[in-house]
Design a protein around this motif. Structure first.
Motif, mmCIF file in Angstrom:
data_model
loop_
_atom_site.group_PDB
_atom_site.id
_atom_site.type_symbol
_atom_site.label_atom_id
_atom_site.label_comp_id
_atom_site.label_asym_id
_atom_site.label_seq_id
_atom_site.Cartn_x
_atom_site.Cartn_y
_atom_site.Cartn_z
ATOM 1 N N MET A 1 41.583 35.853 31.464
ATOM 2 C CA MET A 1 42.013 35.132 32.664
ATOM 3 C C MET A 1 42.664 33.807 32.297
ATOM 4 S SD MET A 1 38.833 36.212 35.092
ATOM 5 C CE MET A 1 39.196 35.164 36.479
ATOM 6 N N ASN A 2 42.131 33.184 31.264
ATOM 7 C CA ASN A 2 42.677 31.915 30.800
ATOM 8 C C ASN A 2 44.090 32.107 30.255
ATOM 9 O OD1 ASN A 2 42.330 29.205 30.431
ATOM 10 N ND2 ASN A 2 41.856 29.485 28.239
ATOM 11 N N LYS B 1 45.573 39.519 43.210
ATOM 12 C CA LYS B 1 44.667 38.754 42.338
ATOM 13 C C LYS B 1 44.386 39.555 41.054
ATOM 14 C CE LYS B 1 40.143 36.387 42.821
ATOM 15 N NZ LYS B 1 39.431 36.893 41.686
ATOM 16 N N ARG B 2 44.126 40.858 41.225
ATOM 17 C CA ARG B 2 43.842 41.693 40.054
ATOM 18 C C ARG B 2 45.038 41.695 39.100
ATOM 19 N NH1 ARG B 2 44.706 46.355 37.670
ATOM 20 N NH2 ARG B 2 46.440 46.823 39.064
ATOM 21 N N LYS C 1 36.661 38.559 29.019
ATOM 22 C CA LYS C 1 37.272 38.488 30.361
ATOM 23 C C LYS C 1 37.710 37.047 30.680
ATOM 24 C CE LYS C 1 35.343 39.116 34.790
ATOM 25 N NZ LYS C 1 34.407 39.911 35.579
ATOM 26 N N HIS D 1 39.107 43.115 32.169
ATOM 27 C CA HIS D 1 40.404 42.887 32.830
ATOM 28 C C HIS D 1 41.596 43.157 31.918
ATOM 29 C CE1 HIS D 1 39.033 40.339 36.524
ATOM 30 N NE2 HIS D 1 38.374 41.467 36.381
ATOM 31 N N ARG E 1 47.399 39.467 38.867
ATOM 32 C CA ARG E 1 47.608 38.131 38.286
ATOM 33 C C ARG E 1 46.643 37.839 37.144
ATOM 34 N NH1 ARG E 1 48.384 34.687 43.853
ATOM 35 N NH2 ARG E 1 50.658 34.650 43.811
ATOM 36 N N GLU E 2 45.393 38.246 37.323
ATOM 37 C CA GLU E 2 44.354 37.807 36.379
ATOM 38 C C GLU E 2 44.242 38.668 35.136
ATOM 39 O OE1 GLU E 2 40.740 37.516 38.646
ATOM 40 O OE2 GLU E 2 41.364 35.617 39.553
ATOM 41 N N GLY E 3 44.745 39.917 35.201
ATOM 42 C CA GLY E 3 44.506 40.825 34.090
ATOM 43 C C GLY E 3 45.671 40.919 33.126
ATOM 44 N N MET F 1 46.231 34.535 30.976
ATOM 45 C CA MET F 1 47.209 34.955 31.975
ATOM 46 C C MET F 1 47.526 33.852 32.989
ATOM 47 S SD MET F 1 47.982 37.609 30.538
ATOM 48 C CE MET F 1 49.350 38.098 31.572
ATOM 49 N N ARG F 2 46.634 32.859 33.102
ATOM 50 C CA ARG F 2 46.930 31.719 33.985
ATOM 51 C C ARG F 2 48.189 30.979 33.525
ATOM 52 N NH1 ARG F 2 41.625 31.158 35.710
ATOM 53 N NH2 ARG F 2 40.900 30.385 33.699
#
Ligand SMILES: Cc1ncc(COP(=O)(O)O)c(C=O)c1O
Length: 426
Positions: free
Chosen positions: A413-414, A16-17, A409, A347, A19-21, A416-417
């Motif tokens: 996250m937006n 998760k880390r 942050k 992140h 993926r999101e950062g 990297m999605r």
């Protein structure tokens, strides 16, 4: 895996880390799923001390084929006559080279750690600095480029047996021919440690160290995008010029001294699951896609460097020719430590780094090192680099403002999605 809930949950958290950062640590990358699968394979069960065809254990016939495949692919990538894929890491690869070529107390000359060099190039804190007499060259205070005149002067004065080129935090290409010329003058060997730019060299996008350096070492997990590990390679084999012999007192070619230095000199059983993963990564490097990846890495790094400069950041050497840049934050009123910590909260992951002639300790530092291999693997392009620089700039200007950091942050996250990482994994 799910049987061990504690470990499984931690690995899910790490996925998760990742993926999101936004991952900007210059020495990191994301391997393919195939590389990870090879690492998690049955090859981990096999002991195979020795080399293909000369093992100390039975049942190595398949492992022999696997290791030979990894060696052959590596030789093809760099047009080499010899390679060893067993070093467990970049540090071990360098150690094996020293063991094969030098006697304790011999002189070596490398780039100073505080100028971008690596611990294993003679730092007093490391085996290399404790075992050998280490001398250093640096970078020019004005240009930030390797001070080749200083390198030559120190080489002529100290006459080291080995000159080491390569770095952990240097954004320019190397003049290997110039280093070889002075090495020939004093009878030294040249080791190129290409741990950082190896993938760009493999893609033919930077100067080729194999044209000029006697020996080359690398990690496999940075721009080569393979599993965590090390390699040693040589384009042409030669006799050790310093008369070092094998344990039985025989004169041997360098290739066999190097093989002996890795095993039994320094390691026991090779990590054959990692070697399987190296073979997969080398196969990927031999595909046309990899050259395009390398080109995108350089293009992204240059777009990012320009964006930082446009915002008043001071880049050592003014820019980059490879995958990374080193930024002096002193004109921005924030230390490397504080920058790293505040970016972490948003992140965005990178590392604090000493800059040449730094007045702060290595635990604080005046700079940050920023690299693009990992975000390029995720598919980000030049326009995204501008967005990332804007996000970093916002954090550094508002390092004590948690509300601003939370907003950044959310944007991270937006962003990297849109670039899924390992969608096959749940
Ligand atoms: C230039 C250089 N050499 C060697 C190494 C050591 O590699 P490892 O961490 O795999 O031992 C590194 C790692 O950062 C490096 O940058």
């Amino acid at each position: 895996m799910q049987k061990d809930r504690l470990v499984f949950d931690l690995l899910q958290k790490e996925l998760k880390r990742q993926r999101e950062g936004i991952e900007l640590i210059a020495s990191e990358n994301f391997t393919s799923l195939a590389v990870m699968q090879a690492m998690g394979s049955v090859a981990t069960n096999k002991y195979a001390e020795g080399y293909p065809g000369k093992r100390y254990y039975g049942g190595c016939e398949v492992i022999d084929e696997l290791e030979t495949l990894a060696i052959d692919r590596l030789k093809e990538i760099f047009r080499c006559s010899w390679a060893n894929v067993q070093p467990h890491s970049g540090a071990q690869a360098n150690t094996a080279v020293f063991l094969a070529c030098l006697k304790p107390g011999d002189k070596i000359l490398g780039l100073d750690l505080s100028m971008g060099g690596h611990l294993t190039h003679g730092s007093p804190a490391n085996f290399s600095g404790k075992t050998y007499q280490a001398f250093f060259y640096g970078v020019d205070r004005e240009t930030g480029l390797v001070d080749y005149a200083q390198l030559e002067a120190t080489a002529r004065q100290e006459k080291p047996k080995m000159i080491i080129c390569g770095a952990s935090a240097y954004s320019r290409d190397w003049d290997y021919a110039r280093i070889r010329a002075v090495a020939d003058e004093i009878g030294a060997l040249v080791l190129a440690d290409i741990a950082h730019p190896a993938g760009l060299i493999a893609a033919g996008l930077l100067n080729d160290p194999f044209d000029h350096c006697h020996l080359v070492t690398s990690t496999t997990h940075k721009t080569l995008r393979g599993p965590r590990g090390g390699i040693i390679a040589m384009r042409n084999d030669f006799e050790n010029p310093f008369g070092l012999k094998d344990p039985k007192g025989n004169i041997r070619m360098m290739s066999s001294l190097l093989d002996l230095a890795v095993f039994p000199g320094m390691q026991g059983g090779p990590l054959e699951h990692v070697i399987a993963a190296k073979a997969v990564a080398f196969g990927e490097i031999l595909s046309d896609d990899f050259k395009a990846y390398g080109q995108q890495v350089i293009s992204n790094a240059q777009a990012m460097a320009r964006a930082f400069v446009d915002r008043g950041y001071q880049l050592i050497s003014g820019g980059t020719e490879n995958h990374l840049m080193l930024i002096d934050l002193r004109n921005k009123g924030i230390t490397g430590k504080k920058a790293q910590e505040s970016l972490d909260r948003a992140h965005i992951t990178l590392n604090k780094n000493s800059v040449p002639f730094d007045d702060k300790s290595p635990f604080v530092t005046s700079g940050i090192r920023v690299g693009v291999p990992a975000v390029t693997t995720r598919g980000l392009k030049e326009a995204d680099m501008l967005t990332i620089v804007e996000l970093i700039d916002t954090v550094l200007k508002n390092a004590d403002d948690q509300t601003v950091i939370d907003t950044v942050k959310a944007s991270v996250m937006n962003l990297m999605r849109a670039y899924p990482l390992y969608p096959e994994l749940s």
